[in-house]
Motif scaffolding. Sequence first.
Motif, PDB file in Angstrom:
ATOM      1  N   UNK A  94     -51.709  35.409 -20.496  1.00  0.00           N
ATOM      2  CA  UNK A  94     -51.615  35.023 -22.257  1.00  0.00           C
ATOM      3  C   UNK A  94     -50.120  34.774 -22.577  1.00  0.00           C
ATOM      4  N   UNK A  95     -49.978  33.981 -23.116  1.00  0.00           N
ATOM      5  CA  UNK A  95     -48.472  33.475 -23.560  1.00  0.00           C
ATOM      6  C   UNK A  95     -48.348  33.543 -24.888  1.00  0.00           C
ATOM      7  N   UNK A  96     -47.122  34.272 -25.337  1.00  0.00           N
ATOM      8  CA  UNK A  96     -46.864  34.699 -26.676  1.00  0.00           C
ATOM      9  C   UNK A  96     -45.575  33.990 -27.200  1.00  0.00           C
ATOM     10  N   UNK A  97     -45.475  33.513 -28.399  1.00  0.00           N
ATOM     11  CA  UNK A  97     -44.153  33.127 -28.891  1.00  0.00           C
ATOM     12  C   UNK A  97     -43.763  34.080 -30.012  1.00  0.00           C
ATOM     13  N   UNK A  98     -42.329  34.448 -29.980  1.00  0.00           N
ATOM     14  CA  UNK A  98     -42.038  35.430 -31.035  1.00  0.00           C
ATOM     15  C   UNK A  98     -40.697  34.875 -31.461  1.00  0.00           C
ATOM     16  N   UNK A  99     -40.349  35.261 -32.911  1.00  0.00           N
ATOM     17  CA  UNK A  99     -38.892  35.362 -33.030  1.00  0.00           C
ATOM     18  C   UNK A  99     -38.015  36.318 -32.443  1.00  0.00           C
ATOM     19  N   UNK A 100     -36.781  35.936 -32.135  1.00  0.00           N
ATOM     20  CA  UNK A 100     -36.246  36.808 -31.176  1.00  0.00           C
ATOM     21  C   UNK A 100     -34.944  37.129 -31.946  1.00  0.00           C
ATOM     22  N   UNK A 101     -34.574  38.253 -32.168  1.00  0.00           N
ATOM     23  CA  UNK A 101     -33.205  38.678 -32.908  1.00  0.00           C
ATOM     24  C   UNK A 101     -32.342  39.174 -31.815  1.00  0.00           C
ATOM     25  N   UNK A 102     -31.286  38.740 -31.592  1.00  0.00           N
ATOM     26  CA  UNK A 102     -30.355  39.149 -30.795  1.00  0.00           C
ATOM     27  C   UNK A 102     -28.975  39.292 -31.100  1.00  0.00           C
ATOM     28  N   UNK A 103     -28.355  40.032 -31.088  1.00  0.00           N
ATOM     29  CA  UNK A 103     -26.833  40.203 -31.632  1.00  0.00           C
ATOM     30  C   UNK A 103     -26.168  41.219 -30.465  1.00  0.00           C
ATOM     31  N   UNK A 104     -24.816  40.604 -30.573  1.00  0.00           N
ATOM     32  CA  UNK A 104     -24.028  41.399 -29.500  1.00  0.00           C
ATOM     33  C   UNK A 104     -22.952  42.418 -30.570  1.00  0.00           C
ATOM     34  N   UNK A 105     -23.057  43.780 -30.155  1.00  0.00           N
ATOM     35  CA  UNK A 105     -22.552  44.442 -30.949  1.00  0.00           C
ATOM     36  C   UNK A 105     -21.593  45.528 -30.177  1.00  0.00           C
ATOM     37  N   UNK A 106     -20.200  45.099 -30.316  1.00  0.00           N
ATOM     38  CA  UNK A 106     -19.167  45.859 -29.567  1.00  0.00           C
ATOM     39  C   UNK A 106     -19.362  46.163 -28.001  1.00  0.00           C
ATOM     40  N   UNK A 107     -19.800  44.896 -27.551  1.00  0.00           N
ATOM     41  CA  UNK A 107     -20.385  45.135 -26.080  1.00  0.00           C
ATOM     42  C   UNK A 107     -21.673  45.322 -25.495  1.00  0.00           C
ATOM     43  N   UNK A 108     -22.519  45.892 -26.604  1.00  0.00           N
ATOM     44  CA  UNK A 108     -23.914  46.123 -26.446  1.00  0.00           C
ATOM     45  C   UNK A 108     -24.732  45.061 -27.205  1.00  0.00           C
ATOM     46  N   UNK A 109     -25.990  44.962 -26.408  1.00  0.00           N
ATOM     47  CA  UNK A 109     -26.859  43.994 -27.191  1.00  0.00           C
ATOM     48  C   UNK A 109     -28.036  44.525 -27.993  1.00  0.00           C
ATOM     49  N   UNK A 110     -27.909  44.081 -28.857  1.00  0.00           N
ATOM     50  CA  UNK A 110     -29.021  44.536 -29.809  1.00  0.00           C
ATOM     51  C   UNK A 110     -30.105  43.624 -29.997  1.00  0.00           C
ATOM     52  N   UNK A 111     -31.635  43.663 -29.344  1.00  0.00           N
ATOM     53  CA  UNK A 111     -32.275  42.555 -29.360  1.00  0.00           C
ATOM     54  C   UNK A 111     -33.788  43.142 -29.447  1.00  0.00           C
ATOM     55  N   UNK A 112     -34.668  42.435 -30.310  1.00  0.00           N
ATOM     56  CA  UNK A 112     -35.998  42.621 -30.368  1.00  0.00           C
ATOM     57  C   UNK A 112     -36.828  41.379 -30.713  1.00  0.00           C
ATOM     58  N   UNK A 113     -38.145  41.529 -30.761  1.00  0.00           N
ATOM     59  CA  UNK A 113     -39.105  40.409 -30.796  1.00  0.00           C
ATOM     60  C   UNK A 113     -40.005  40.815 -32.075  1.00  0.00           C
ATOM     61  N   UNK A 114     -39.691  40.063 -33.344  1.00  0.00           N
ATOM     62  CA  UNK A 114     -40.616  40.199 -34.270  1.00  0.00           C
ATOM     63  C   UNK A 114     -40.386  39.091 -35.528  1.00  0.00           C
ATOM     64  N   UNK A 115     -41.671  38.340 -35.720  1.00  0.00           N
ATOM     65  CA  UNK A 115     -43.053  38.909 -35.280  1.00  0.00           C
ATOM     66  C   UNK A 115     -43.554  37.987 -34.257  1.00  0.00           C
TER      67      UNK A 115
END
Lengths: 126, 111
Positions: A94-115
Amino acid sequence: QVQLRESGPGLVKASETLSLTCTVSGGSINNNNYYWGWIRQPPGKGLEWIGSIYYSGSTYYNPSLKSRVTISEDTSKNQFSLRLSSVTAADTAMYFCARHIRRDSSGSVRNWFDPWGQGTLVIVSS
Amino acid sequence: QSVLTQPPSVSAAPGQKVTISCSGSSSNIGNNYVSWYRQLPGTAPKLLIYDNDKRPSGIPDRFSGSKSGTSATLGITGLQTEDEADYYCGTWENSLSAGQVFGGGTKLTVL
């Protein structure tokens, strides 16, 4: 409210190229706040990220699939697409597409998929 | 074999609390933020938790997330039968195999 919908052939022959399109509604993909990604899930198994594209066209790919994957965008149609070459039965999923939020925050990566889109099943036949 | 390790299954009775663990390493959870997803049977995953412990709008406070070192935990209180689903953790991997990684998933059974 952003919605995503996958489309494309549900059956692909082994050794050929899988092509899917994700149509985004309720928001523009030409937005510097978001990436747009593809994730797949073989039957009965877990999630595997395939890759993501930024509005500028820059991409991240899963290293294990990178040699076979191309993700592109068509901002005029508010769509982004996946091409996976030289497919085998292992690409059945099953192949899903999603909006990917990705941020670099002081050397750490914040990322999640929604919706996420509802998904589309692709079977690779021999 | 997933980069992030989750228990294959957990179970609890309705109304009880359950926790699901997600274990990684310094190259992923140890240095990046964790998200959690719920996948009901036959549906797409849905975001439950982002940035380790934040809930998107519309997600009830029965769901909570935490992170300590190279592990993360999803907590669900007041279990309901509709919570029966697969749960996945995810984060960014910084190593040579850089990119988004997911845990293998945990099947929650509400007895």
